[in-house]
Design a protein around this motif. Structure first.
Motif, mmCIF file in Angstrom:
data_model
loop_
_atom_site.group_PDB
_atom_site.id
_atom_site.type_symbol
_atom_site.label_atom_id
_atom_site.label_comp_id
_atom_site.label_asym_id
_atom_site.label_seq_id
_atom_site.Cartn_x
_atom_site.Cartn_y
_atom_site.Cartn_z
ATOM 1 N N LYS A 39 0.831 -1.215 0.000
ATOM 2 C CA LYS A 39 0.000 0.000 0.000
ATOM 3 C C LYS A 39 0.860 1.258 0.000
ATOM 4 N N ARG A 40 1.912 1.219 -0.811
ATOM 5 C CA ARG A 40 2.781 2.380 -0.957
ATOM 6 C C ARG A 40 3.577 2.249 -2.256
ATOM 7 N N GLU A 41 4.245 3.328 -2.610
ATOM 8 C CA GLU A 41 5.150 3.290 -3.746
ATOM 9 C C GLU A 41 6.534 2.844 -3.275
ATOM 10 N N VAL A 42 7.139 1.962 -4.034
ATOM 11 C CA VAL A 42 8.465 1.433 -3.695
ATOM 12 C C VAL A 42 9.465 1.957 -4.718
ATOM 13 N N ALA A 43 10.486 2.641 -4.239
ATOM 14 C CA ALA A 43 11.531 3.162 -5.118
ATOM 15 C C ALA A 43 12.587 2.088 -5.356
ATOM 16 N N LEU A 44 13.013 1.985 -6.601
ATOM 17 C CA LEU A 44 13.980 0.962 -6.998
ATOM 18 C C LEU A 44 15.123 1.596 -7.778
ATOM 19 N N GLU A 45 16.280 0.999 -7.666
ATOM 20 C CA GLU A 45 17.388 1.279 -8.576
ATOM 21 C C GLU A 45 17.751 -0.037 -9.248
ATOM 22 N N ILE A 46 17.822 -0.013 -10.572
ATOM 23 C CA ILE A 46 18.170 -1.218 -11.323
ATOM 24 C C ILE A 46 19.488 -0.973 -12.041
ATOM 25 N N PHE A 47 20.432 -1.876 -11.817
ATOM 26 C CA PHE A 47 21.753 -1.797 -12.427
ATOM 27 C C PHE A 47 21.866 -2.897 -13.488
ATOM 28 N N ILE A 48 22.040 -2.480 -14.743
ATOM 29 C CA ILE A 48 22.086 -3.432 -15.849
ATOM 30 C C ILE A 48 23.353 -3.200 -16.659
ATOM 31 N N PRO A 49 24.079 -4.256 -16.998
ATOM 32 C CA PRO A 49 25.274 -4.074 -17.823
ATOM 33 C C PRO A 49 24.904 -3.809 -19.282
ATOM 34 N N GLU A 50 25.590 -2.850 -19.884
ATOM 35 C CA GLU A 50 25.416 -2.588 -21.312
ATOM 36 C C GLU A 50 26.404 -3.422 -22.113
ATOM 37 N N ASN A 51 26.365 -3.240 -23.411
ATOM 38 C CA ASN A 51 27.312 -3.883 -24.332
ATOM 39 C C ASN A 51 27.211 -5.402 -24.310
ATOM 40 N N LEU A 52 26.030 -5.922 -23.996
ATOM 41 C CA LEU A 52 25.845 -7.363 -24.059
ATOM 42 C C LEU A 52 25.456 -7.768 -25.473
ATOM 43 N N ASN B 203 21.921 -13.092 -15.019
ATOM 44 C CA ASN B 203 21.619 -13.412 -13.626
ATOM 45 C C ASN B 203 20.877 -12.261 -12.954
ATOM 46 N N LEU B 204 20.324 -12.525 -11.772
ATOM 47 C CA LEU B 204 19.545 -11.526 -11.053
ATOM 48 C C LEU B 204 19.928 -11.513 -9.576
ATOM 49 N N LEU B 205 20.100 -10.306 -9.032
ATOM 50 C CA LEU B 205 20.289 -10.127 -7.594
ATOM 51 C C LEU B 205 19.299 -9.082 -7.092
ATOM 52 N N GLU C 184 29.726 -12.920 -14.015
ATOM 53 C CA GLU C 184 28.879 -13.058 -15.193
ATOM 54 C C GLU C 184 27.886 -11.890 -15.249
ATOM 55 N N PRO C 185 27.283 -11.644 -16.417
ATOM 56 C CA PRO C 185 26.308 -10.550 -16.538
ATOM 57 C C PRO C 185 25.192 -10.672 -15.497
ATOM 58 N N LEU C 186 24.879 -9.537 -14.888
ATOM 59 C CA LEU C 186 24.026 -9.539 -13.708
ATOM 60 C C LEU C 186 23.141 -8.304 -13.678
ATOM 61 N N VAL C 187 21.861 -8.509 -13.403
ATOM 62 C CA VAL C 187 20.947 -7.416 -13.130
ATOM 63 C C VAL C 187 20.799 -7.310 -11.614
ATOM 64 N N VAL C 188 21.071 -6.127 -11.064
ATOM 65 C CA VAL C 188 20.898 -5.907 -9.633
ATOM 66 C C VAL C 188 19.719 -4.972 -9.425
ATOM 67 N N VAL C 189 18.780 -5.392 -8.610
ATOM 68 C CA VAL C 189 17.619 -4.571 -8.272
ATOM 69 C C VAL C 189 17.721 -4.195 -6.809
ATOM 70 N N ALA C 190 17.982 -2.924 -6.548
ATOM 71 C CA ALA C 190 18.113 -2.414 -5.185
ATOM 72 C C ALA C 190 16.770 -1.832 -4.757
ATOM 73 N N ILE C 191 16.205 -2.404 -3.711
ATOM 74 C CA ILE C 191 14.869 -2.044 -3.235
ATOM 75 C C ILE C 191 15.012 -1.093 -2.055
ATOM 76 N N LYS C 192 14.597 0.140 -2.232
ATOM 77 C CA LYS C 192 14.746 1.113 -1.159
ATOM 78 C C LYS C 192 13.699 0.872 -0.072
ATOM 79 N N ALA C 193 14.145 0.857 1.156
ATOM 80 C CA ALA C 193 13.238 0.636 2.284
ATOM 81 C C ALA C 193 12.345 1.859 2.489
#
Length: 271
Positions: A19-32, A39-41, A68-77
């Motif tokens: 019941k709220r908005e969740v702020a995220l930062e997503i880190f994705i490697p380019e040049n793939l 992968n995902l974290l 290895e190539p990795l997507v990181v999703v940082a979930i802000k509290a």
């Protein structure tokens, strides 16, 4: 050969469960090339990514062909962190963690589908969930109960002291909530575990055995996992950082070790 360069994007996800908005930062490697296994974290307490030096760490590991190539999703509290984090369905002695079940639903039913829709390539590699302190306890609990979504969990200075009874009310080690959850689980989740503590995480030593509680509690988690049939070092990695404190700079120093453990490259490129 073009090396991946990490690009950070910011997102807002409206959660029906929280019941709220969740702020995220997503880190994705380019040049793939587009044919890599991706992968995902997921990372709790995503508001700390700058202090964790996450983007610089990822770029450094890519430059040195360490991961290895990795997507990181940082979930802000959110402001209700102490209620949303914890062990789902089992609040602690102060009633904290009352919304941990809703946070689990957010992760599994809203965040994971959102991330897959945002990323152009299929996420078809390993999936891990990590966090520091209370965020680490939460990551462990969610992965433990959802091993069909996750392959590994990383915990930095985890709040494994999380308990049903206060020390002044006759607390014993049997009152630790996560340890009890592991023991009571009838299955053996298909997971691997990376658990880190610092030798200066705290000074408390409730049983007066000259070992700080954070180390005792983490080692006892490992003992519960061993009882389940997990093995060291194949399934469990324990990293005890000498001089490590309960703070973001310590966890930033430990982050490369975790990332290489979870997503390390298997083949060294030929120049």
């Amino acid at each position: 050969m073009l090396l991946p360069e990490v690009v950070k994007t910011e997102h807002i996800l409206k959660s029906a469960y929280l019941k709220r908005e969740v702020a995220l930062e997503i880190f994705i490697p380019e040049n793939l090339l587009g044919n890599e296994q991706l992968n995902l974290l997921l990372l709790n307490d995503g508001q700390d990514t700058e202090a964790l030096q996450l983007q610089e760490t990822l770029n450094g590991l890519y430059r040195n062909f360490k991961i290895e190539p990795l997507v990181v999703v940082a979930i802000k509290a959110g402001t209700d962190r102490l209620q949303e984090y914890g062990v789902a369905g089992k609040p602690d002695f102060m009633g904290r963690g009352s919304k941990a079940g809703a946070y689990t639903d957010f992760i599994i039913k809203e965040l994971v589908p959102f991330v897959q829709a945002e990323v152009e390539m299929p996420i078809n590699g390993k999936r891990a969930f990590a966090g520091c302190s209370l965020g680490g306890l939460t990551a462990f609990d969610i992965a433990w109960n959802n091993d069909n979504y996750f392959d590994a969990v990383g915990v930095f200075s985890g709040s494994f002291w999380w308990r049903k009874k206060d020390l002044k009310d006759g607390y014993t080690d049997n009152d630790r909530i996560l340890h009890e959850s592991i023991a009571e689980t009838t299955t053996k989740p298909e997971l691997k575990f990376w658990l880190m503590t610092g030798t200066e995480d705290e000074q408390a030593d409730r049983n007066r055995n000259f070992i700080i509680d954070s180390i005792d509690d983490t080692v006892d988690v490992i003992k519960e996992l061993l009882k389940k049939g997990y093995e060291r070092p194949h399934d469990i990695c324990y990293y005890e950082m000498v001089g490590g404190k309960h703070e973001v700079p310590t966890w930033a120093k430990a982050m490369p070790a975790f990332l290489c453990w979870a997503f390390g490259r298997k083949i060294t490129p030929i120049d």
